[in-house]
Design a protein around this motif. Structure first.
Motif, short mmCIF file in Angstrom:
data_model
loop_
_atom_site.label_atom_id
_atom_site.label_comp_id
_atom_site.label_asym_id
_atom_site.label_seq_id
_atom_site.Cartn_x
_atom_site.Cartn_y
_atom_site.Cartn_z
N MET A 23 -6.17 -1.35 2.17
CA MET A 23 -5.40 -2.22 3.04
C MET A 23 -5.58 -1.81 4.50
O MET A 23 -5.58 -0.63 4.80
CB MET A 23 -3.91 -2.09 2.69
CG MET A 23 -3.41 -3.34 1.97
SD MET A 23 -1.64 -3.37 1.84
CE MET A 23 -1.37 -2.27 0.48
N HIS A 63 -0.75 -3.09 6.62
CA HIS A 63 0.20 -2.10 6.14
C HIS A 63 1.43 -2.09 7.05
O HIS A 63 2.56 -2.04 6.59
CB HIS A 63 -0.46 -0.73 6.09
CG HIS A 63 0.31 0.23 5.26
ND1 HIS A 63 1.12 1.17 5.80
CD2 HIS A 63 0.43 0.32 3.92
CE1 HIS A 63 1.72 1.85 4.83
NE2 HIS A 63 1.31 1.35 3.68
N GLY A 103 -6.01 -3.97 -3.94
CA GLY A 103 -4.97 -2.93 -3.86
C GLY A 103 -4.45 -2.38 -5.17
O GLY A 103 -3.59 -1.50 -5.16
N TYR A 104 -4.93 -2.89 -6.31
CA TYR A 104 -4.40 -2.35 -7.58
C TYR A 104 -4.97 -0.96 -7.85
O TYR A 104 -6.01 -0.58 -7.32
CB TYR A 104 -4.80 -3.25 -8.75
CG TYR A 104 -4.27 -4.67 -8.69
CD1 TYR A 104 -2.91 -4.93 -8.62
CD2 TYR A 104 -5.14 -5.75 -8.73
CE1 TYR A 104 -2.43 -6.23 -8.59
CE2 TYR A 104 -4.67 -7.06 -8.69
CZ TYR A 104 -3.32 -7.29 -8.62
OH TYR A 104 -2.86 -8.57 -8.58
N ARG A 152 -7.43 3.85 -6.52
CA ARG A 152 -7.60 2.47 -6.10
C ARG A 152 -8.80 1.84 -6.83
O ARG A 152 -9.86 2.44 -6.90
CB ARG A 152 -7.83 2.47 -4.58
CG ARG A 152 -8.02 1.14 -3.92
CD ARG A 152 -6.76 0.34 -3.75
NE ARG A 152 -5.78 0.90 -2.84
CZ ARG A 152 -5.81 0.73 -1.50
NH1 ARG A 152 -6.78 0.06 -0.95
NH2 ARG A 152 -4.86 1.22 -0.76
N ASP A 182 -12.00 -0.46 -7.24
CA ASP A 182 -12.97 -0.68 -6.18
C ASP A 182 -13.95 -1.79 -6.58
O ASP A 182 -15.14 -1.53 -6.78
CB ASP A 182 -13.70 0.64 -5.90
CG ASP A 182 -14.49 0.58 -4.61
OD1 ASP A 182 -14.22 -0.33 -3.80
OD2 ASP A 182 -15.39 1.43 -4.44
N ASP A 187 -2.60 -8.93 -2.32
CA ASP A 187 -2.43 -7.78 -1.43
C ASP A 187 -1.50 -8.08 -0.25
O ASP A 187 -1.22 -7.18 0.55
CB ASP A 187 -3.79 -7.32 -0.90
CG ASP A 187 -4.65 -6.70 -2.00
OD1 ASP A 187 -4.06 -6.17 -2.97
OD2 ASP A 187 -5.88 -6.76 -1.91
N HIS A 188 -1.05 -9.32 -0.17
CA HIS A 188 -0.23 -9.72 0.98
C HIS A 188 1.20 -10.02 0.57
O HIS A 188 1.94 -10.68 1.30
CB HIS A 188 -0.88 -10.91 1.68
CG HIS A 188 -2.30 -10.61 2.01
ND1 HIS A 188 -2.66 -9.79 3.05
CD2 HIS A 188 -3.44 -10.92 1.35
CE1 HIS A 188 -3.98 -9.65 3.05
NE2 HIS A 188 -4.47 -10.32 2.03
N HIS A 210 0.34 -1.12 -10.01
CA HIS A 210 0.59 -1.25 -8.57
C HIS A 210 0.81 0.12 -7.94
O HIS A 210 1.27 1.05 -8.60
CB HIS A 210 1.85 -2.09 -8.33
CG HIS A 210 1.79 -3.45 -8.94
ND1 HIS A 210 2.29 -3.72 -10.19
CD2 HIS A 210 1.28 -4.61 -8.48
CE1 HIS A 210 2.09 -5.00 -10.48
NE2 HIS A 210 1.47 -5.56 -9.47
N ARG A 211 0.53 0.18 -6.64
CA ARG A 211 0.85 1.41 -5.91
C ARG A 211 2.34 1.39 -5.55
O ARG A 211 2.84 0.39 -5.04
CB ARG A 211 0.00 1.50 -4.66
CG ARG A 211 0.12 2.84 -4.00
CD ARG A 211 -0.89 3.03 -2.89
NE ARG A 211 -0.26 3.83 -1.86
CZ ARG A 211 -0.27 3.57 -0.58
NH1 ARG A 211 -0.93 2.53 -0.11
NH2 ARG A 211 0.36 4.35 0.28
N LEU A 269 3.45 -2.31 -4.08
CA LEU A 269 2.44 -3.00 -3.26
C LEU A 269 1.51 -3.87 -4.12
O LEU A 269 1.45 -3.74 -5.34
CB LEU A 269 1.63 -1.97 -2.47
CG LEU A 269 2.46 -1.03 -1.58
CD1 LEU A 269 1.52 -0.18 -0.70
CD2 LEU A 269 3.45 -1.79 -0.71
N SER A 270 0.81 -4.75 -3.43
CA SER A 270 -0.13 -5.68 -4.10
C SER A 270 0.54 -6.44 -5.23
O SER A 270 -0.01 -6.57 -6.33
CB SER A 270 -1.36 -4.93 -4.62
OG SER A 270 -2.06 -4.37 -3.53
#
Ligand code: PLP
Length: 402
Positions: free
Chosen positions: A1, A6, A222-223, A230, A232, A270-271, A313-314, A361-362
Protein backbone atom coordinates in the motif's frame (compact mmCIF):
# COMPACT_ATOMS: atom_id res chain seq x y z
CA UNK A 1 0.00 0.00 0.00
CA UNK A 2 1.31 3.46 -0.83
CA UNK A 3 1.99 5.92 2.00
CA UNK A 4 -0.79 8.22 0.79
CA UNK A 5 -3.31 5.46 0.83
CA UNK A 6 -2.15 4.31 4.22
CA UNK A 7 -2.39 7.84 5.61
CA UNK A 8 -5.87 8.49 4.23
CA UNK A 9 -7.28 5.20 5.44
CA UNK A 10 -5.51 5.46 8.81
CA UNK A 11 -6.96 8.93 9.40
CA UNK A 12 -10.42 7.74 8.50
CA UNK A 13 -10.10 4.64 10.66
CA UNK A 14 -8.80 6.67 13.59
CA UNK A 15 -11.74 9.07 13.19
CA UNK A 16 -14.22 6.20 13.45
CA UNK A 17 -15.21 5.89 17.09
CA UNK A 18 -17.31 2.77 16.59
CA UNK A 19 -17.27 -0.27 14.33
CA UNK A 20 -17.70 0.47 10.63
CA UNK A 21 -16.28 -0.20 7.18
CA UNK A 22 -14.42 2.79 5.79
CA UNK A 23 -13.97 3.34 2.04
CA UNK A 24 -11.30 5.61 0.61
CA UNK A 25 -12.94 7.07 -2.50
CA UNK A 26 -9.75 8.81 -3.65
CA UNK A 27 -7.94 5.48 -3.52
CA UNK A 28 -10.70 3.81 -5.52
CA UNK A 29 -10.65 6.59 -8.14
CA UNK A 30 -6.84 6.33 -8.42
CA UNK A 31 -7.05 2.58 -8.78
CA UNK A 32 -9.57 2.95 -11.61
CA UNK A 33 -7.30 5.48 -13.36
CA UNK A 34 -4.35 3.10 -12.98
CA UNK A 35 -6.37 0.29 -14.55
CA UNK A 36 -7.31 2.52 -17.48
CA UNK A 37 -3.65 3.40 -18.00
CA UNK A 38 -2.76 -0.32 -18.07
CA UNK A 39 -5.62 -1.35 -20.35
CA UNK A 40 -6.46 1.75 -22.38
CA UNK A 41 -9.68 1.66 -24.36
CA UNK A 42 -11.17 -1.14 -22.25
CA UNK A 43 -14.76 -0.59 -21.10
CA UNK A 44 -14.93 -1.25 -17.36
CA UNK A 45 -18.15 -2.70 -15.96
CA UNK A 46 -17.51 -2.72 -12.21
CA UNK A 47 -18.96 -5.87 -10.61
CA UNK A 48 -21.53 -4.36 -8.25
CA UNK A 49 -21.60 -7.52 -6.15
CA UNK A 50 -18.09 -6.69 -4.90
CA UNK A 51 -19.23 -3.45 -3.27
CA UNK A 52 -22.71 -2.08 -3.86
CA UNK A 53 -22.16 1.09 -1.81
CA UNK A 54 -23.76 4.12 -3.48
CA UNK A 55 -20.76 6.41 -2.98
CA UNK A 56 -18.34 3.85 -4.42
CA UNK A 57 -20.52 3.17 -7.46
CA UNK A 58 -20.98 6.90 -8.07
CA UNK A 59 -17.25 7.52 -7.75
CA UNK A 60 -16.52 4.90 -10.41
CA UNK A 61 -19.41 5.87 -12.69
CA UNK A 62 -18.27 9.52 -12.64
CA UNK A 63 -14.93 8.39 -14.05
CA UNK A 64 -16.62 6.54 -16.89
CA UNK A 65 -17.12 3.05 -15.53
CA UNK A 66 -20.28 1.13 -16.25
CA UNK A 67 -21.67 -1.60 -14.02
CA UNK A 68 -21.98 -5.37 -14.12
CA UNK A 69 -25.30 -6.15 -12.42
CA UNK A 70 -26.40 -9.56 -11.18
CA UNK A 71 -30.12 -8.87 -10.67
CA UNK A 72 -32.87 -6.33 -11.37
CA UNK A 73 -32.34 -4.94 -7.85
CA UNK A 74 -28.74 -4.07 -8.74
CA UNK A 75 -29.88 -2.66 -12.09
CA UNK A 76 -32.41 -0.46 -10.28
CA UNK A 77 -29.70 0.80 -7.92
CA UNK A 78 -27.40 1.59 -10.87
CA UNK A 79 -30.18 3.53 -12.64
CA UNK A 80 -31.04 5.40 -9.43
CA UNK A 81 -27.42 6.59 -9.31
CA UNK A 82 -27.72 7.92 -12.86
CA UNK A 83 -25.78 5.23 -14.72
CA UNK A 84 -27.30 4.98 -18.22
CA UNK A 85 -28.75 1.58 -19.19
CA UNK A 86 -26.28 1.17 -22.05
CA UNK A 87 -23.47 1.16 -19.49
CA UNK A 88 -25.12 -1.61 -17.46
CA UNK A 89 -25.15 -5.25 -18.45
CA UNK A 90 -26.91 -8.17 -16.82
CA UNK A 91 -23.85 -10.29 -16.15
CA UNK A 92 -25.46 -13.15 -14.29
CA UNK A 93 -25.97 -16.32 -16.33
CA UNK A 94 -28.54 -17.42 -13.73
CA UNK A 95 -31.85 -15.71 -14.50
CA UNK A 96 -35.58 -16.38 -14.40
CA UNK A 97 -38.17 -15.32 -16.97
CA UNK A 98 -39.25 -12.63 -14.54
CA UNK A 99 -35.79 -11.17 -13.92
CA UNK A 100 -35.03 -11.08 -17.67
CA UNK A 101 -38.31 -9.28 -18.39
CA UNK A 102 -37.70 -6.83 -15.54
CA UNK A 103 -34.15 -6.04 -16.72
CA UNK A 104 -35.47 -5.48 -20.23
CA UNK A 105 -38.24 -3.23 -18.91
CA UNK A 106 -35.56 -1.23 -17.07
CA UNK A 107 -33.75 -0.64 -20.36
CA UNK A 108 -30.88 -3.14 -20.18
CA UNK A 109 -30.10 -4.68 -23.56
CA UNK A 110 -26.96 -6.76 -22.95
CA UNK A 111 -27.17 -10.12 -21.21
CA UNK A 112 -24.67 -12.84 -20.23
CA UNK A 113 -25.68 -16.39 -21.04
CA UNK A 114 -24.28 -19.91 -21.09
CA UNK A 115 -27.15 -22.20 -22.08
CA UNK A 116 -29.71 -22.59 -24.86
CA UNK A 117 -32.50 -22.57 -22.27
CA UNK A 118 -31.40 -19.16 -21.04
CA UNK A 119 -31.11 -17.94 -24.63
CA UNK A 120 -34.69 -19.02 -25.35
CA UNK A 121 -35.86 -17.13 -22.28
CA UNK A 122 -33.94 -13.99 -23.27
CA UNK A 123 -35.44 -14.18 -26.78
CA UNK A 124 -38.92 -14.45 -25.28
CA UNK A 125 -38.60 -11.75 -22.61
CA UNK A 126 -35.96 -9.40 -24.01
CA UNK A 127 -36.47 -9.69 -27.77
CA UNK A 128 -33.62 -8.46 -29.92
CA UNK A 129 -31.19 -8.20 -26.97
CA UNK A 130 -27.42 -8.53 -27.30
CA UNK A 131 -26.01 -11.64 -25.65
CA UNK A 132 -22.51 -12.73 -24.81
CA UNK A 133 -21.65 -16.29 -23.91
CA UNK A 134 -19.57 -17.11 -20.87
CA UNK A 135 -16.88 -19.74 -21.39
CA UNK A 136 -15.96 -21.99 -18.47
CA UNK A 137 -12.47 -21.76 -17.03
CA UNK A 138 -10.81 -24.05 -14.48
CA UNK A 139 -10.38 -21.32 -11.88
CA UNK A 140 -6.94 -22.79 -11.17
CA UNK A 141 -4.60 -20.29 -9.56
CA UNK A 142 -7.42 -18.27 -8.01
CA UNK A 143 -7.94 -18.03 -4.27
CA UNK A 144 -11.69 -17.86 -4.82
CA UNK A 145 -12.50 -20.10 -7.80
CA UNK A 146 -15.77 -19.66 -9.70
CA UNK A 147 -15.55 -22.60 -12.05
CA UNK A 148 -18.38 -25.06 -11.55
CA UNK A 149 -21.53 -22.99 -11.61
CA UNK A 150 -20.89 -20.85 -14.68
CA UNK A 151 -19.83 -21.06 -18.27
CA UNK A 152 -19.71 -23.65 -21.02
CA UNK A 153 -17.24 -25.26 -23.41
CA UNK A 154 -16.15 -23.86 -26.77
CA UNK A 155 -18.49 -26.18 -28.71
CA UNK A 156 -21.39 -25.37 -26.43
CA UNK A 157 -20.72 -21.63 -26.84
CA UNK A 158 -21.02 -22.11 -30.61
CA UNK A 159 -24.34 -23.90 -30.08
CA UNK A 160 -25.58 -21.22 -27.65
CA UNK A 161 -24.67 -18.24 -29.86
CA UNK A 162 -26.04 -19.98 -32.97
CA UNK A 163 -29.31 -20.51 -31.08
CA UNK A 164 -29.22 -16.84 -30.10
CA UNK A 165 -28.87 -15.74 -33.72
CA UNK A 166 -31.65 -18.10 -34.82
CA UNK A 167 -33.91 -16.69 -32.10
CA UNK A 168 -33.47 -13.11 -33.31
CA UNK A 169 -30.98 -12.06 -30.66
CA UNK A 170 -27.65 -10.41 -31.42
CA UNK A 171 -24.76 -12.81 -30.71
CA UNK A 172 -22.44 -10.05 -29.55
CA UNK A 173 -19.62 -11.41 -27.47
CA UNK A 174 -17.77 -13.94 -25.36
CA UNK A 175 -16.71 -13.70 -21.73
CA UNK A 176 -14.49 -15.51 -19.25
CA UNK A 177 -13.81 -15.21 -15.55
CA UNK A 178 -10.51 -16.74 -14.44
CA UNK A 179 -11.53 -16.92 -10.76
CA UNK A 180 -11.38 -14.25 -8.11
CA UNK A 181 -8.04 -13.09 -6.65
CA UNK A 182 -6.28 -14.86 -9.49
CA UNK A 183 -2.60 -15.27 -8.62
CA UNK A 184 -1.15 -16.44 -11.95
CA UNK A 185 -0.74 -14.65 -15.29
CA UNK A 186 -1.02 -18.02 -17.05
CA UNK A 187 -4.75 -18.02 -16.29
CA UNK A 188 -5.22 -15.14 -18.75
CA UNK A 189 -3.01 -16.84 -21.34
CA UNK A 190 -5.22 -19.93 -21.16
CA UNK A 191 -8.35 -17.78 -21.30
CA UNK A 192 -7.03 -16.02 -24.41
CA UNK A 193 -6.37 -19.36 -26.12
CA UNK A 194 -9.90 -20.51 -25.33
CA UNK A 195 -11.39 -17.24 -26.56
CA UNK A 196 -9.33 -17.41 -29.76
CA UNK A 197 -10.40 -21.00 -30.51
CA UNK A 198 -14.03 -20.08 -29.90
CA UNK A 199 -13.91 -16.95 -32.09
CA UNK A 200 -12.50 -19.08 -34.93
CA UNK A 201 -15.15 -21.79 -34.45
CA UNK A 202 -17.90 -19.15 -34.45
CA UNK A 203 -16.56 -17.59 -37.61
CA UNK A 204 -16.92 -21.01 -39.25
CA UNK A 205 -20.65 -20.67 -38.51
CA UNK A 206 -20.78 -17.17 -39.92
CA UNK A 207 -21.00 -15.54 -36.48
CA UNK A 208 -18.69 -12.58 -35.97
CA UNK A 209 -18.70 -10.91 -32.58
CA UNK A 210 -18.09 -7.30 -31.60
CA UNK A 211 -16.69 -7.68 -28.08
CA UNK A 212 -14.80 -9.89 -25.66
CA UNK A 213 -15.25 -9.61 -21.90
CA UNK A 214 -12.17 -10.61 -19.88
CA UNK A 215 -14.23 -10.67 -16.67
CA UNK A 216 -12.98 -10.05 -13.16
CA UNK A 217 -10.28 -11.84 -11.23
CA UNK A 218 -7.62 -9.14 -11.09
CA UNK A 219 -6.08 -9.39 -7.64
CA UNK A 220 -5.80 -7.02 -4.71
CA UNK A 221 -2.31 -6.59 -3.31
CA UNK A 222 -2.92 -6.29 0.42
CA UNK A 223 -3.96 -9.79 1.51
CA UNK A 224 -1.62 -12.02 3.51
CA UNK A 225 -0.69 -15.62 2.96
CA UNK A 226 -1.16 -18.22 5.67
CA UNK A 227 2.22 -17.33 7.19
CA UNK A 228 1.40 -13.66 7.44
CA UNK A 229 3.45 -12.54 4.42
CA UNK A 230 1.99 -10.15 1.87
CA UNK A 231 0.69 -11.98 -1.23
CA UNK A 232 2.63 -10.93 -4.27
CA UNK A 233 0.58 -11.49 -7.43
CA UNK A 234 2.48 -10.61 -10.65
CA UNK A 235 0.15 -7.75 -11.57
CA UNK A 236 2.38 -6.09 -14.19
CA UNK A 237 2.83 -9.39 -15.98
CA UNK A 238 -0.93 -10.01 -15.82
CA UNK A 239 -1.61 -6.69 -17.51
CA UNK A 240 1.01 -7.43 -20.17
CA UNK A 241 -0.57 -10.83 -20.87
CA UNK A 242 -4.06 -9.31 -21.08
CA UNK A 243 -2.83 -6.59 -23.48
CA UNK A 244 -1.14 -9.21 -25.67
CA UNK A 245 -4.29 -11.34 -25.55
CA UNK A 246 -6.43 -8.41 -26.66
CA UNK A 247 -4.08 -7.68 -29.55
CA UNK A 248 -4.09 -11.32 -30.62
CA UNK A 249 -7.89 -11.56 -30.55
CA UNK A 250 -8.26 -8.27 -32.39
CA UNK A 251 -6.07 -9.55 -35.23
CA UNK A 252 -7.98 -12.83 -35.32
CA UNK A 253 -11.47 -11.36 -35.49
CA UNK A 254 -13.04 -10.59 -38.85
CA UNK A 255 -14.48 -7.28 -37.56
CA UNK A 256 -13.46 -4.61 -35.05
CA UNK A 257 -13.41 -5.99 -31.51
CA UNK A 258 -14.03 -4.05 -28.30
CA UNK A 259 -12.90 -5.21 -24.88
CA UNK A 260 -14.73 -5.20 -21.57
CA UNK A 261 -13.53 -6.06 -18.08
CA UNK A 262 -15.59 -6.59 -14.95
CA UNK A 263 -13.20 -6.05 -12.06
CA UNK A 264 -14.62 -6.08 -8.57
CA UNK A 265 -12.03 -6.88 -5.93
CA UNK A 266 -9.12 -5.17 -7.72
CA UNK A 267 -10.78 -1.76 -7.60
CA UNK A 268 -12.04 -1.75 -4.01
CA UNK A 269 -10.40 -4.36 -1.77
CA UNK A 270 -7.31 -2.39 -0.77
CA UNK A 271 -9.30 0.83 -0.44
CA UNK A 272 -11.68 -0.33 2.23
CA UNK A 273 -10.90 -1.33 5.80
CA UNK A 274 -12.90 -2.42 8.81
CA UNK A 275 -12.69 -0.62 12.13
CA UNK A 276 -13.67 -3.31 14.67
CA UNK A 277 -12.77 -3.94 18.29
CA UNK A 278 -11.32 -6.67 20.43
CA UNK A 279 -13.82 -8.87 22.18
CA UNK A 280 -11.23 -10.77 24.16
CA UNK A 281 -7.82 -12.38 23.96
CA UNK A 282 -7.97 -15.74 25.72
CA UNK A 283 -5.63 -18.60 26.46
CA UNK A 284 -7.05 -22.04 27.02
CA UNK A 285 -5.79 -25.56 27.27
CA UNK A 286 -7.16 -27.96 24.64
CA UNK A 287 -7.95 -31.64 25.14
CA UNK A 288 -4.52 -32.56 23.70
CA UNK A 289 -2.92 -30.58 26.50
CA UNK A 290 -1.67 -27.79 24.25
CA UNK A 291 -2.34 -24.26 25.38
CA UNK A 292 -3.59 -21.91 22.64
CA UNK A 293 -4.50 -18.27 22.37
CA UNK A 294 -7.68 -17.15 20.65
CA UNK A 295 -8.34 -13.55 19.71
CA UNK A 296 -12.04 -12.83 19.26
CA UNK A 297 -12.98 -9.72 17.29
CA UNK A 298 -16.29 -7.88 16.99
CA UNK A 299 -16.27 -8.48 13.21
CA UNK A 300 -16.14 -11.84 11.49
CA UNK A 301 -17.52 -13.99 8.73
CA UNK A 302 -21.14 -12.93 9.12
CA UNK A 303 -20.82 -9.18 9.59
CA UNK A 304 -18.09 -8.04 7.18
CA UNK A 305 -15.38 -10.66 6.69
CA UNK A 306 -17.21 -13.32 4.71
CA UNK A 307 -14.03 -14.38 2.93
CA UNK A 308 -11.95 -14.92 6.09
CA UNK A 309 -11.88 -18.64 5.37
CA UNK A 310 -9.97 -18.17 2.11
CA UNK A 311 -8.27 -14.80 2.45
CA UNK A 312 -6.28 -13.40 5.30
CA UNK A 313 -6.28 -9.70 6.17
CA UNK A 314 -3.59 -7.65 7.82
CA UNK A 315 -4.64 -6.60 11.33
CA UNK A 316 -3.46 -3.38 12.94
CA UNK A 317 -3.81 -2.72 16.68
CA UNK A 318 -3.55 1.05 17.32
CA UNK A 319 -1.76 1.84 20.55
CA UNK A 320 -0.02 -1.54 20.61
CA UNK A 321 2.88 -0.79 18.31
CA UNK A 322 5.44 -2.92 20.05
CA UNK A 323 5.32 -6.31 21.74
CA UNK A 324 5.24 -8.53 23.57
CA UNK A 325 3.32 -10.68 21.10
CA UNK A 326 1.61 -14.05 21.19
CA UNK A 327 0.49 -16.33 18.39
CA UNK A 328 -3.28 -16.57 18.32
CA UNK A 329 -6.09 -17.97 16.26
CA UNK A 330 -8.26 -15.05 15.17
CA UNK A 331 -12.04 -15.38 15.02
CA UNK A 332 -15.26 -13.42 14.79
CA UNK A 333 -17.79 -12.88 17.57
CA UNK A 334 -20.51 -15.41 16.76
CA UNK A 335 -21.23 -18.76 18.35
CA UNK A 336 -20.34 -20.48 15.07
CA UNK A 337 -17.16 -22.45 14.46
CA UNK A 338 -16.92 -21.33 10.83
CA UNK A 339 -16.50 -17.75 12.00
CA UNK A 340 -12.68 -17.84 12.12
CA UNK A 341 -9.64 -17.32 9.94
CA UNK A 342 -8.35 -20.57 8.56
CA UNK A 343 -4.81 -19.18 8.77
CA UNK A 344 -3.17 -21.07 11.63
CA UNK A 345 -1.91 -18.22 13.78
CA UNK A 346 -1.45 -14.49 13.72
CA UNK A 347 1.02 -12.53 15.85
CA UNK A 348 -1.02 -10.29 18.11
CA UNK A 349 -0.04 -8.07 21.07
CA UNK A 350 -0.41 -9.93 24.36
CA UNK A 351 -1.59 -6.73 26.05
CA UNK A 352 -4.86 -6.49 24.08
CA UNK A 353 -7.91 -5.72 26.20
CA UNK A 354 -11.61 -6.06 25.52
CA UNK A 355 -12.75 -2.92 23.68
CA UNK A 356 -9.40 -2.02 22.09
CA UNK A 357 -9.80 -0.92 18.46
CA UNK A 358 -8.52 -3.12 15.65
CA UNK A 359 -8.19 -2.21 11.97
CA UNK A 360 -8.68 -4.93 9.39
CA UNK A 361 -7.03 -3.86 6.13
CA UNK A 362 -7.85 -4.76 2.52
CA UNK A 363 -11.44 -5.51 3.50
CA UNK A 364 -13.21 -3.37 0.89
CA UNK A 365 -14.38 -6.19 -1.41
CA UNK A 366 -17.27 -8.53 -0.73
CA UNK A 367 -17.72 -7.03 2.74
CA UNK A 368 -20.88 -4.90 2.77
CA UNK A 369 -22.53 -7.07 0.14
CA UNK A 370 -21.97 -10.38 1.91
CA UNK A 371 -23.18 -9.49 5.40
CA UNK A 372 -26.04 -11.36 7.03
CA UNK A 373 -28.98 -9.40 8.39
CA UNK A 374 -27.93 -10.13 11.94
CA UNK A 375 -26.79 -13.74 12.42
CA UNK A 376 -26.46 -14.47 16.14
CA UNK A 377 -27.66 -10.94 16.81
CA UNK A 378 -24.62 -9.25 15.22
CA UNK A 379 -25.93 -6.43 13.09
CA UNK A 380 -24.33 -5.62 9.70
CA UNK A 381 -21.56 -3.04 10.02
CA UNK A 382 -22.42 0.47 8.88
CA UNK A 383 -20.08 2.03 6.34
CA UNK A 384 -18.51 5.42 5.79
CA UNK A 385 -16.83 6.77 2.69
CA UNK A 386 -14.10 9.37 2.81
CA UNK A 387 -12.54 11.62 0.18
CA UNK A 388 -9.44 12.75 2.03
CA UNK A 389 -9.18 10.80 5.24
CA UNK A 390 -10.68 13.47 7.44
CA UNK A 391 -14.16 14.36 6.21
CA UNK A 392 -16.39 11.35 6.53
CA UNK A 393 -19.33 11.41 4.16
CA UNK A 394 -22.36 9.23 3.55
CA UNK A 395 -22.33 7.80 7.05
CA UNK A 396 -25.55 5.91 6.56
CA UNK A 397 -26.11 2.35 7.64
CA UNK A 398 -24.81 -0.06 5.03
CA UNK A 399 -25.09 -3.80 5.18
CA UNK A 400 -26.83 -4.61 1.92
CA UNK A 401 -27.19 -8.34 1.93
CA UNK A 402 -27.37 -10.56 -1.10
C1 PLP B 1 -19.74 -12.30 -13.60
C2 PLP B 1 -18.73 -11.72 -12.67
N1 PLP B 1 -17.98 -10.68 -13.09
C3 PLP B 1 -17.08 -10.10 -12.27
C4 PLP B 1 -16.89 -10.55 -10.99
C5 PLP B 1 -15.87 -9.85 -10.13
O1 PLP B 1 -14.81 -10.66 -9.85
P1 PLP B 1 -13.56 -10.10 -9.06
O2 PLP B 1 -14.05 -9.50 -7.81
O3 PLP B 1 -12.68 -11.27 -8.85
O4 PLP B 1 -12.89 -9.07 -9.95
C6 PLP B 1 -17.60 -11.67 -10.51
C7 PLP B 1 -17.37 -12.18 -9.16
O5 PLP B 1 -17.97 -13.09 -8.67
C8 PLP B 1 -18.57 -12.25 -11.38
O6 PLP B 1 -19.33 -13.28 -10.97
Amino acid sequence: MSTDLHTRLSSALAAASSDSIVFDLTGIADQYDRLMRELPGTAVRFAMKACSVDEVLTCLAERGAGLDAASPVEITQALRLGVPPDRIHYGNTVKSDETIAEAHRLGVRTFATDSVQDVAAIAAHAPGARVYCRLATSGDGALWGLSRKFGCSKDEAVRVLTAARDAGLVPAGLSVHVGSQQMTFEAWQQATDLLADTLVALRGRGIVLDHVNFGGGLPALGYLDRRGKRLDPPLDKMFAVIREGMEHLRILNAAPLDFVMEPGRHLVADHGAVRAHVYRLTERRQSDGESVHWLYLSCGKFNGLYEMDELCHRLVFPGHDSGPYVSAYVAGPTCDSDDAYRAPHQRVPSTLRSGDPVWILSAGAYATSYMTQGFNGFRPLPYTATDDGSALVGAAAGGRSR
